[in-house]
Design a protein around this motif. Structure first.
Motif, short mmCIF file in Angstrom:
data_model
loop_
_atom_site.label_atom_id
_atom_site.label_comp_id
_atom_site.label_asym_id
_atom_site.label_seq_id
_atom_site.Cartn_x
_atom_site.Cartn_y
_atom_site.Cartn_z
N LYS A 137 0.84 -1.20 0.00
CA LYS A 137 0.00 0.00 0.00
C LYS A 137 0.88 1.26 0.00
CE LYS A 137 -4.08 -1.92 2.35
NZ LYS A 137 -4.86 -1.94 3.62
N ILE A 138 1.97 1.22 0.77
CA ILE A 138 2.89 2.37 0.81
C ILE A 138 3.52 2.58 -0.57
CG2 ILE A 138 5.08 3.20 1.76
CD1 ILE A 138 4.33 1.83 4.39
N ALA A 139 3.91 1.48 -1.23
CA ALA A 139 4.53 1.59 -2.55
C ALA A 139 3.58 2.23 -3.56
CB ALA A 139 4.98 0.21 -3.03
N VAL A 140 2.36 1.73 -3.60
CA VAL A 140 1.37 2.28 -4.53
C VAL A 140 1.04 3.72 -4.17
CG1 VAL A 140 -0.99 2.05 -5.41
CG2 VAL A 140 0.41 0.00 -5.04
N GLN A 141 0.89 3.99 -2.86
CA GLN A 141 0.54 5.33 -2.40
C GLN A 141 1.60 6.35 -2.79
OE1 GLN A 141 -0.42 5.57 1.76
NE2 GLN A 141 -0.10 7.78 1.83
N ASN A 142 2.87 5.99 -2.67
CA ASN A 142 3.93 6.93 -3.03
C ASN A 142 3.88 7.30 -4.51
OD1 ASN A 142 5.04 7.15 -0.45
ND2 ASN A 142 6.40 5.39 -0.76
N ILE A 143 3.58 6.33 -5.36
CA ILE A 143 3.50 6.61 -6.80
C ILE A 143 2.28 7.46 -7.10
CG2 ILE A 143 3.25 5.56 -9.08
CD1 ILE A 143 4.79 3.14 -8.05
N VAL A 144 1.13 7.11 -6.51
CA VAL A 144 -0.11 7.88 -6.74
C VAL A 144 0.04 9.29 -6.16
CG1 VAL A 144 -2.58 8.03 -6.22
CG2 VAL A 144 -1.55 5.81 -6.76
N ASP A 145 0.66 9.39 -4.99
CA ASP A 145 0.82 10.70 -4.34
C ASP A 145 1.62 11.65 -5.23
OD1 ASP A 145 0.45 12.23 -1.77
OD2 ASP A 145 2.64 12.35 -1.97
N ASN A 146 2.72 11.16 -5.83
CA ASN A 146 3.50 12.00 -6.73
C ASN A 146 2.70 12.42 -7.95
OD1 ASN A 146 5.81 12.00 -5.16
ND2 ASN A 146 6.76 10.28 -6.23
N ALA A 147 1.90 11.49 -8.50
CA ALA A 147 1.11 11.80 -9.69
C ALA A 147 0.09 12.90 -9.40
CB ALA A 147 0.41 10.53 -10.18
N VAL A 148 -0.59 12.79 -8.25
CA VAL A 148 -1.59 13.80 -7.88
C VAL A 148 -0.92 15.13 -7.56
CG1 VAL A 148 -3.35 14.41 -6.17
CG2 VAL A 148 -3.26 12.08 -7.08
N LYS A 149 0.19 15.05 -6.81
CA LYS A 149 0.87 16.26 -6.34
C LYS A 149 1.45 17.07 -7.49
CE LYS A 149 3.18 15.60 -2.63
NZ LYS A 149 4.26 15.12 -1.72
N TYR A 150 1.98 16.38 -8.51
CA TYR A 150 2.69 17.09 -9.58
C TYR A 150 1.91 17.14 -10.89
CZ TYR A 150 6.41 16.47 -6.21
OH TYR A 150 7.16 16.49 -5.04
N SER A 151 0.60 16.83 -10.84
CA SER A 151 -0.26 17.01 -12.01
C SER A 151 -0.84 18.42 -12.01
CB SER A 151 -1.39 15.98 -12.01
OG SER A 151 -0.92 14.70 -12.33
#
Length: 434
Positions: free
Chosen positions: A327-341
């Motif tokens: 969950k942490i691995a997926v969350q880190n990738i999703v978090d970057n996508a949302v944050k830098y979109s």
């Protein structure tokens, strides 16, 4: 004998031939005078024939002599050049041996038959052995020396694809081993094994990790207390607050949450470096993990009007994973996508599988990663210049942790990115059953 000497000989031979021909001619004319009415044309023919034969014999002798002398001169020059090249080669060899012997890294040279042809003094020191006992011996012979056994096992498994492999030879002695091929043109003539002592670096790294772990543990308790106190104040457990007070406490609580997240990331990082990151693996459905992560981004996506689209397959294999860490691995990738979109952007997530692996893909259309900085994207504490300008609060630990989580599951992670056009992050993990 030089060219001048040959010329003198040729002159002497020519004079001899002239004298002989002159003598014959004198006999011819004398005979014709004495025997005016006789048939003397055979004598003329003999004289001409002898002259021609003598001419070609003299010419052939001269040419052969000249060629032999020139060949002798050329051979002498060739031998002189060969000797010069031999001395230069010996000098270069001595220089190379001196450099190899004075290197602070251990070196082992292996020929195309996997025989040890050279070991420098530093390698002898590392393995505590005598190089003479290994000269021209098969690579497997290393197992006869106790300190070289771990290295021998790695080398015997295959010389290709060994790059910066850390090997612990004893409790406080760690080396970093690399193997590079020796090629002459298109022909492989052996391998060079380099051994670099990284014991001190590992000790310093361990001390840093222990310090970070201690500091993070010490910070976690007071931050948790602050979080609990701010939450109680906001709920009105200690009396009603004014709007301004609520706003200040809410802002404090938000920043305290960020500190707690940073502390947790630091603790996770130290666990990764200590090799204690995966605690419990069980059968899980990756679709459920992805849906759980996406569900936590409702407010963030609403603020930036970002749409997350998850292409969830109808049927999908389960696999053994540490659910919390995945969950942490997926969350880190999703978090970057949302944050830098960009506002109003879109994030597309998909899961696919084959007989052996499950593959996760996330595509965004945000700022992307500068090409010159892509090589550092999975390094600890690294952040791209454009990302740091857009969000100053990041720690640079997210993708570092994600890579280690995926690697700990026996998988791999990679990405494609173009600055200004977005990024696509992938990871794949093997399908394992209990």
């Amino acid at each position: 004998m030089g060219i001048s000497s040959l010329f003198f000989q040729a002159l002497v031979y020519s004079l001899v031939i002239i004298v002989i021909i002159a003598s014959l001619l004198a006999l011819m004319f004398g005979g014709s005078y004495l025997f005016a009415h006789a048939m003397i044309w055979p004598l003329y023919a003999i004289v001409v024939f002898v002259a021609i034969v003598l001419f070609f014999i003299g010419r052939l002798f001269f040419v052969e002599k000249r060629d032999l002398e020139q060949a002798k001169i050329n051979l002498t020059k060739l031998l002189q050049l060969s000797e010069k090249n031999r001395l230069e080669a010996i000098t270069e060899k001595d220089k190379t041996i001196t450099v190899i012997n004075t290197l602070t890294d251990g070196l082992i040279i292996i020929n195309e038959r996997n025989e040890i042809t050279s070991i420098n003094p530093e390698a002898e020191k590392i393995f505590e052995l005598d190089a003479n006992k290994l000269f021209n011996k098969p690579l497997q012979f290393l197992v006869n020396f106790p300190k070289a056994v771990p290295v021998a096992f790695v080398l015997n498994s295959g010389l290709s694809n060994i790059l910066r492999r850390e090997i612990q030879l004893s409790k406080d002695f760690v080396i970093e081993m690399s193997v590079a091929p020796f090629n002459l043109g298109k022909n492989k003539v052996g391998h060079l094994v380099s051994l670099h002592d990284v014991s001190r670096e590992k000790m310093v790294e361990k001390m840093k990790t222990e310090f970070v772990s201690l500091a993070a543990h010490q910070l976690r308790t007071p931050l948790t207390v602050v979080n609990w106190s701010m939450t109680a104040l906001l709920k009105g457990d200690f009396g009603k607050l004014s709007d301004k007070q609520s706003e200040v406490i809410d802002d404090t609580l938000h920043n305290n949450d960020r500190l707690i997240t940073l502390v947790n990331n630091l603790l996770n990082t130290t666990r990764i470096e200590e090799g204690k990151y995966l605690y419990e693996t069980k059968m899980a459905d990756m679709r459920e993990i992805v849906n759980f992560v996406i569900g936590g981004y409702g407010s963030d996506t609403e603020k930036k009007k970002i749409k997350i689209e998850f292409k969830s397959p109808e049927s999908f294999p389960s696999t053994m994973v540490d659910i919390d860490k995945m969950k942490i691995a997926v969350q880190n990738i999703v978090d970057n996508a949302v944050k830098y979109s960009n506002e109003g952007g879109k994030v597309i997530i998909s899961l696919t599988s084959d007989e052996k692996n499950i593959t996760f893909k996330l595509q965004d259309f945000g700022m992307g990663i500068p090409k010159t900085q892509q090589v550092n994207i999975f390094k600890k504490f690294f952040r791209g210049d454009n990302a740091a300008k857009m969000d100053t609060a990041g720690s640079g630990l997210g993708l570092f942790m994600t890579q280690n989580i995926i690697n700990a599951h026996g998988g791999k992670i990679w990405f494609e990115s173009e600055e200004g056009s977005g990024s696509s992050f992938y990871f794949s993990i093997p399908i394992l059953v209990s």
